[in-house]
Design a protein around this motif. Structure first.
Motif, PDB file in Angstrom:
ATOM      1  N   UNK A   1      13.245   5.757  -7.445  1.00  0.00           N
ATOM      2  CA  UNK A   1      11.912   5.698  -6.836  1.00  0.00           C
ATOM      3  C   UNK A   1      12.007   5.563  -5.311  1.00  0.00           C
ATOM      4  N   UNK A   2      12.813   4.625  -4.859  1.00  0.00           N
ATOM      5  CA  UNK A   2      12.937   4.401  -3.411  1.00  0.00           C
ATOM      6  C   UNK A   2      13.459   5.659  -2.720  1.00  0.00           C
ATOM      7  N   UNK A   3      14.429   6.291  -3.327  1.00  0.00           N
ATOM      8  CA  UNK A   3      14.980   7.514  -2.726  1.00  0.00           C
ATOM      9  C   UNK A   3      13.938   8.626  -2.701  1.00  0.00           C
ATOM     10  N   UNK A   4      13.194   8.798  -3.791  1.00  0.00           N
ATOM     11  CA  UNK A   4      12.141   9.814  -3.833  1.00  0.00           C
ATOM     12  C   UNK A   4      11.036   9.498  -2.819  1.00  0.00           C
TER      13      UNK A   4
ATOM     14  N   UNK B   1      11.274   7.644  -0.066  1.00  0.00           N
ATOM     15  CA  UNK B   1      11.799   7.802   1.286  1.00  0.00           C
ATOM     16  C   UNK B   1      11.877   9.276   1.660  1.00  0.00           C
ATOM     17  N   UNK B   2      12.362  10.089   0.741  1.00  0.00           N
ATOM     18  CA  UNK B   2      12.476  11.515   0.998  1.00  0.00           C
ATOM     19  C   UNK B   2      11.100  12.145   1.175  1.00  0.00           C
TER      20      UNK B   2
ATOM     21  N   UNK C   1       0.800  -1.219   0.000  1.00  0.00           N
ATOM     22  CA  UNK C   1       0.000   0.000   0.000  1.00  0.00           C
ATOM     23  C   UNK C   1       0.838   1.277   0.000  1.00  0.00           C
ATOM     24  N   UNK C   2       2.094   1.162   0.330  1.00  0.00           N
ATOM     25  CA  UNK C   2       2.971   2.345   0.299  1.00  0.00           C
ATOM     26  C   UNK C   2       3.441   2.661  -1.118  1.00  0.00           C
ATOM     27  N   UNK C   3       3.252   1.726  -2.046  1.00  0.00           N
ATOM     28  CA  UNK C   3       3.687   1.933  -3.428  1.00  0.00           C
ATOM     29  C   UNK C   3       2.913   3.088  -4.056  1.00  0.00           C
ATOM     30  N   UNK C   4       3.626   3.958  -4.737  1.00  0.00           N
ATOM     31  CA  UNK C   4       3.033   5.118  -5.407  1.00  0.00           C
ATOM     32  C   UNK C   4       3.353   5.014  -6.897  1.00  0.00           C
TER      33      UNK C   4
END
Length: 185
Positions: free
Chosen positions: A147-150, A152-153, A91-94
């Motif tokens: 993606x992961x970095x964006x 997380x940020x 559910x955290x996937x954007x």
């Protein structure tokens, strides 16, 4: 029997093959179809590339660049990779953010290879400057890492909502998803 390639995209695909034979060869392995969506320029569902009526309003060099952008989405398996990210993050996937990461890398690659892409378009240096100002290197990013970095940020700074449920890109049909920045003219 339907033809494999959209007549609407024919001239752009021929130009792409002449300008960049490697991308032209990749385009041969893709299904190119018409879209009757009057608001569509071009999009992919992960299996085929669809060209809408707005595609014909682009300049020939922009048509070739947009076709190359969509071909790379298929060649780099972005839909399958989006599904894998959805599986990883649930559910955290954007989906919108993953598409932005993919687009930034594709568009930057195409611009550096002297292709013209329709504007507005997200480019990697501008995305990094806006979202991750401490990052200045563009050469070490892949779609998942960016993606992961964006993500997380965005979560750390409260910018992200975490409300996306993975609909659209990577789920087979993204016509109702946020338009690809490279496809809006």
């Amino acid at each position: 029997m339907k033809s494999r390639h959209s007549r609407r995209a024919g001239a752009a695909l021929r130009r792409l093959s002449e300008d960049d034979p490697a991308l032209g060869a990749l385009a041969l392995g893709c299904a190119h179809r018409h879209s009757d969506d009057k608001d569509a320029t071009a999009w992919t569902d992960g299996r085929a590339i669809f060209y809408g009526p707005r595609f014909e309003s682009l300049a020939p060099h922009e048509q070739a660049g947009l076709a190359a952008h969509q071909v790379l989405h298929l060649a780099l398996r972005h839909a399958a990779r989006a599904q894998a990210m959805h599986g990883r993050f649930g559910d955290r996937y954007d989906d919108e953010l993953f598409n932005i990461a993919c687009d930034a890398i594709l568009n930057q690659t195409l611009v550096e290879a002297d292709h013209c892409i329709p504007r507005p378009a997200v480019l990697l240096p501008e995305l990094l400057k806006a979202a991750l100002p401490e990052e200045t290197r563009t050469s070490h990013w892949d779609a998942e890492g960016l993606y992961i970095r964006l993500m997380t940020d965005a979560a750390r700074s409260g910018k992200g909502t975490g409300e996306s449920h993975g609909k659209g890109h990577g789920k087979g049909d993204n016509r109702n998803a946020r338009p690809d920045p490279a496809t809006t003219a």
